[in-house]
Write a protein that holds these residues in place. Structure first.
Motif, PDB file in Angstrom:
ATOM      1  N   ARG A   1       0.847  -1.193   0.000  1.00 39.17           N
ATOM      2  CA  ARG A   1       0.000   0.000   0.000  1.00 39.17           C
ATOM      3  C   ARG A   1       0.886   1.248   0.000  1.00 39.17           C
ATOM      4  N   TYR A   2       0.530   2.146  -0.895  1.00 36.36           N
ATOM      5  CA  TYR A   2       1.204   3.440  -0.983  1.00 36.36           C
ATOM      6  C   TYR A   2       0.184   4.547  -0.739  1.00 36.36           C
ATOM      7  N   TRP A   3       0.675   5.646  -0.184  1.00 36.14           N
ATOM      8  CA  TRP A   3      -0.200   6.760   0.165  1.00 36.14           C
ATOM      9  C   TRP A   3       0.233   8.030  -0.558  1.00 36.14           C
ATOM     10  N   GLY A   4      -0.777   8.828  -0.931  1.00 33.10           N
ATOM     11  CA  GLY A   4      -0.490  10.163  -1.423  1.00 33.10           C
ATOM     12  C   GLY A   4      -0.199  11.099  -0.269  1.00 33.10           C
ATOM     13  N   GLN A   5       0.170  12.312  -0.596  1.00 30.01           N
ATOM     14  CA  GLN A   5       0.620  13.254   0.417  1.00 30.01           C
ATOM     15  C   GLN A   5      -0.530  13.940   1.143  1.00 30.01           C
ATOM     16  N   GLY A   6      -1.744  13.784   0.667  1.00 25.67           N
ATOM     17  CA  GLY A   6      -2.879  14.441   1.300  1.00 25.67           C
ATOM     18  C   GLY A   6      -3.153  15.805   0.692  1.00 25.67           C
ATOM     19  N   THR A   7      -4.417  16.109   0.570  1.00 28.03           N
ATOM     20  CA  THR A   7      -4.815  17.418   0.051  1.00 28.03           C
ATOM     21  C   THR A   7      -5.917  17.975   0.948  1.00 28.03           C
ATOM     22  N   GLN A   8      -5.795  19.234   1.316  1.00 27.90           N
ATOM     23  CA  GLN A   8      -6.712  19.850   2.277  1.00 27.90           C
ATOM     24  C   GLN A   8      -8.005  20.282   1.601  1.00 27.90           C
ATOM     25  N   VAL A   9      -9.107  19.923   2.223  1.00 27.52           N
ATOM     26  CA  VAL A   9     -10.430  20.378   1.790  1.00 27.52           C
ATOM     27  C   VAL A   9     -11.053  21.136   2.954  1.00 27.52           C
ATOM     28  N   THR A  10     -11.461  22.351   2.688  1.00 27.60           N
ATOM     29  CA  THR A  10     -12.108  23.165   3.713  1.00 27.60           C
ATOM     30  C   THR A  10     -13.441  23.638   3.175  1.00 27.60           C
ATOM     31  N   VAL A  11     -14.496  23.311   3.904  1.00 33.28           N
ATOM     32  CA  VAL A  11     -15.844  23.703   3.506  1.00 33.28           C
ATOM     33  C   VAL A  11     -16.327  24.732   4.521  1.00 33.28           C
ATOM     34  N   SER A  12     -16.438  25.952   4.051  1.00 33.44           N
ATOM     35  CA  SER A  12     -16.778  27.035   4.961  1.00 33.44           C
ATOM     36  C   SER A  12     -17.343  28.204   4.184  1.00 33.44           C
TER      37      SER A  12
END
Length: 120
Positions: free
Chosen positions: A108-119
């Motif tokens: 299993r490999y993971w991406g670096q993550g991307t921020q989602v902000t709902v506001s």
């Protein structure tokens, strides 16, 4: 093997975002791709996944609003998120089970993550 996730950002409630995840590098095949979300102070949770055969699974918490699609030839997956809510905010991670060589086990490999902000 590298996973590159992109597409996060700031969106108003009710809005939409489309995240993408691309698998690159030297490998034999990609089996299972999935998207996770980690909200502040909470554990990372599985949102949706798709097998190499095209079967998809999506969690009840986002069913009807999120959908996952894959381009198996390009080894890319997209998470379409509609009608976003403030509780959807968090860091979104993609993951992929990748076999580097034929006959070897998947890792299993993971991406670096991307921020989602709902506001608003």
């Amino acid at each position: 093997v590298q996973l590159q996730a992109s597409g996060g950002g700031l969106v108003q409630p009710g809005g939409s975002l489309r995240l993408s995840c691309s698998v690159s590098g030297s490998f034999y095949n990609v089996a299972y791709m999935s998207w996770y979300r980690q909200a502040p102070g909470r554990e990372r949770e599985l949102l949706t996944s798709a097998t190499s055969g095209g079967a998809t699974n999506i969690q009840d918490s986002v069913k009807g609003r999120f959908s996952f699609s894959r381009d198996y030839r390009m080894n890319t997956g997209w998470l379409q998120m509609n009608n976003l809510k403030p509780e959807d905010s968090g860091v979104y991670y993609c993951a992929a089970d990748v076999r580097r060589h034929a006959g070897r086990p998947f890792n299993r490999y993971w991406g670096q993550g991307t921020q989602v902000t709902v506001s608003s």
